[in-house]
Motif scaffolding. Structure first.
Motif, short mmCIF file in Angstrom:
data_model
loop_
_atom_site.label_atom_id
_atom_site.label_comp_id
_atom_site.label_asym_id
_atom_site.label_seq_id
_atom_site.Cartn_x
_atom_site.Cartn_y
_atom_site.Cartn_z
N ALA A 93 -39.03 -18.47 -3.52
CA ALA A 93 -38.76 -19.39 -4.43
C ALA A 93 -39.83 -20.75 -4.04
O ALA A 93 -39.69 -21.08 -2.91
CB ALA A 93 -37.32 -19.99 -4.55
N LEU A 94 -40.41 -21.02 -4.99
CA LEU A 94 -41.62 -22.18 -4.91
C LEU A 94 -41.13 -23.45 -5.60
O LEU A 94 -40.71 -23.33 -6.59
CB LEU A 94 -42.75 -21.83 -5.50
N THR A 95 -41.52 -24.53 -5.06
CA THR A 95 -41.63 -25.97 -5.79
C THR A 95 -42.35 -25.63 -6.74
O THR A 95 -43.50 -25.32 -6.74
CB THR A 95 -41.86 -26.92 -4.66
N ILE A 96 -42.19 -26.62 -7.72
CA ILE A 96 -42.83 -26.63 -8.92
C ILE A 96 -43.73 -28.05 -8.89
O ILE A 96 -44.37 -28.56 -9.71
CB ILE A 96 -42.29 -26.63 -10.34
N GLU A 97 -43.48 -28.88 -7.81
CA GLU A 97 -44.14 -30.32 -7.79
C GLU A 97 -45.63 -30.32 -7.20
O GLU A 97 -46.40 -31.15 -7.49
CB GLU A 97 -43.20 -31.03 -6.64
N ALA A 116 -45.90 -11.05 -0.72
CA ALA A 116 -44.61 -11.71 -1.30
C ALA A 116 -44.64 -12.03 -2.63
O ALA A 116 -45.72 -11.92 -3.42
CB ALA A 116 -44.07 -12.78 -0.44
N GLN A 117 -43.48 -11.83 -3.23
CA GLN A 117 -43.29 -12.18 -4.86
C GLN A 117 -42.85 -13.52 -4.85
O GLN A 117 -42.14 -14.14 -4.12
CB GLN A 117 -42.17 -11.23 -5.34
N TYR A 118 -43.35 -14.52 -5.76
CA TYR A 118 -43.24 -15.69 -5.83
C TYR A 118 -42.75 -16.19 -7.38
O TYR A 118 -43.03 -15.65 -8.21
CB TYR A 118 -44.46 -16.67 -5.51
N THR A 119 -41.56 -17.08 -7.16
CA THR A 119 -40.95 -17.42 -8.34
C THR A 119 -40.71 -18.99 -8.43
O THR A 119 -40.18 -19.68 -7.53
CB THR A 119 -39.54 -17.00 -8.51
N PRO A 120 -41.30 -19.56 -9.35
CA PRO A 120 -41.14 -21.10 -9.39
C PRO A 120 -39.48 -21.32 -9.74
O PRO A 120 -38.94 -20.74 -10.58
CB PRO A 120 -41.83 -21.49 -10.70
N ALA A 121 -38.92 -22.34 -8.95
CA ALA A 121 -37.73 -22.54 -9.07
C ALA A 121 -37.47 -24.07 -8.80
O ALA A 121 -38.09 -24.74 -7.92
CB ALA A 121 -36.82 -21.65 -8.20
N GLN A 122 -36.19 -24.67 -9.18
CA GLN A 122 -35.98 -26.00 -8.88
C GLN A 122 -34.46 -25.80 -8.14
O GLN A 122 -33.61 -25.03 -8.40
CB GLN A 122 -35.69 -26.73 -10.17
N GLY A 123 -34.42 -26.54 -7.23
CA GLY A 123 -33.24 -26.62 -6.14
C GLY A 123 -33.63 -26.49 -4.57
O GLY A 123 -34.60 -27.12 -4.47
N VAL A 134 -37.31 -20.48 0.65
CA VAL A 134 -37.46 -21.45 -0.53
C VAL A 134 -38.55 -22.72 -0.03
O VAL A 134 -38.39 -23.05 1.21
CB VAL A 134 -36.35 -22.27 -0.98
N LEU A 135 -39.63 -22.66 -0.74
CA LEU A 135 -40.63 -23.84 -0.29
C LEU A 135 -40.35 -25.15 -1.00
O LEU A 135 -40.13 -25.31 -1.94
CB LEU A 135 -41.91 -23.29 -0.66
N LEU A 136 -40.08 -26.11 0.24
CA LEU A 136 -39.74 -27.52 -0.36
C LEU A 136 -40.92 -28.52 0.02
O LEU A 136 -41.18 -28.11 1.30
CB LEU A 136 -38.35 -27.78 0.20
N ILE A 137 -40.95 -29.60 -0.71
CA ILE A 137 -42.07 -30.51 -0.04
C ILE A 137 -41.54 -31.89 -0.42
O ILE A 137 -40.70 -32.20 -1.04
CB ILE A 137 -43.40 -30.26 -0.75
#
Length: 270
Positions: A93-97, A116-123, A134-137
């Motif tokens: 799951a990827l940050t959308i920022e 890998a498979q990547y999915t934009p997600a909030q959380g 999950v990638l967070l920045i």
């Protein structure tokens, strides 16, 4: 009115904490993806933008010569949180920022032969119930990491990379291990047909000098805003490189080559 685009992240605060609006200058705050769009639309004149966005649009944009948001080694706020080993990651799951952190992650995984498979997600960490990682920045990454810590380490050599079964991979540190170079996350840019006013650049440089010279005050404000200890914020902020020096430019050039984009090496003379 000359409009500055500013991401309200703790790591950019030393650049504008002491920069006052007025005298023809105003701020417009947004996340990096919003600032990128506003700059191209022309609704902001000079903006901090993500380095990947700049490289993608280098034919339209030109950076100031001596401003960056970069670091050498761990950045502590561009983190992949995961329960399974790096080599086994499949669904992320990827940050959308920010596009830069996403492209850096993709490059690092591909360089290790991981598809890998990547999915934009909030959380936040709750996304680990659905994804391997999950990638967070930025501020969210800091507060999430702080939420996992039981104590603040006395030494940087004691900062954990695994807490309660959750692994924390610092992407900037992984970049450093691969390249031995700084990673540039952001630069100040204008459209290449709109030179920056020298007086505005002078005010930006003066504000940066005050911010770095009074880092405790900046850290105190940002620590209060995020609800984290001031000591943690001070360590976080003194880790950054804000002057786009030769090693940073080489890091930016290497990132451009890594992701297949041109590096024009063309900066405003101001």
């Amino acid at each position: 009115m000359y409009i500055l685009g500013v991401p309200r992240y703790a790591n950019t605060a030393p650049l504008y904490h002491f920069l006052e609006e007025g005298d023809g200058v105003a701020f417009r705050y947004g996340v990096p993806t919003e600032l990128n769009r506003w700059l191209l639309e022309g609704t902001v004149d000079l903006s901090l933008v993500s380095s990947y966005f700049y490289l993608e649009h280098a034919h339209q944009l030109r950076p100031l010569p001596d401003f960056s948001v970069a670091d050498l080694g761990p950045v502590y706020s561009v983190n992949l949180f995961h329960r399974i080993p790096w080599k086994d990651l499949k669904r992320i799951a990827l940050t959308i920022e920010s596009a830069t952190s996403v492209r850096l992650l993709q490059y690092l995984l591909e360089a290790d032969g991981i598809q890998a498979q990547y999915t934009p997600a909030q959380g936040g960490l709750e996304l680990l119930e659905q994804y391997d990682a999950v990638l967070l920045i930025g501020d969210r990454a800091i507060t999430t990491y702080y939420g996992l810590l039981s104590v603040i380490p006395e030494s940087v050599h004691q900062v954990p990379n695994q807490i309660e079964g959750i692994r924390i991979t610092d992407l900037s540190m992984k970049w450093f291990e691969r390249t031995r170079l700084p990673f540039v996350f952001g630069v100040w840019v204008t459209r290449n047909n709109a030179p920056p006013p020298p007086e505005v650049v002078r005010r930006l440089r003066a504000a940066r000098s005050l911010g770095l010279g009074n880092l405790a005050a900046v850290a105190g404000t940002e620590a209060q805003r995020l609800g984290v200890p001031e000591r943690l914020m001070q360590h976080y902020l003194w880790n950054f490189r804000y002057h786009l020096e030769a090693p940073d430019r080489l890091g930016l050039q290497t990132f451009a080559q890594a992701v297949g984009l041109p590096y024009p090496d063309d900066y405003w003379e101001v």
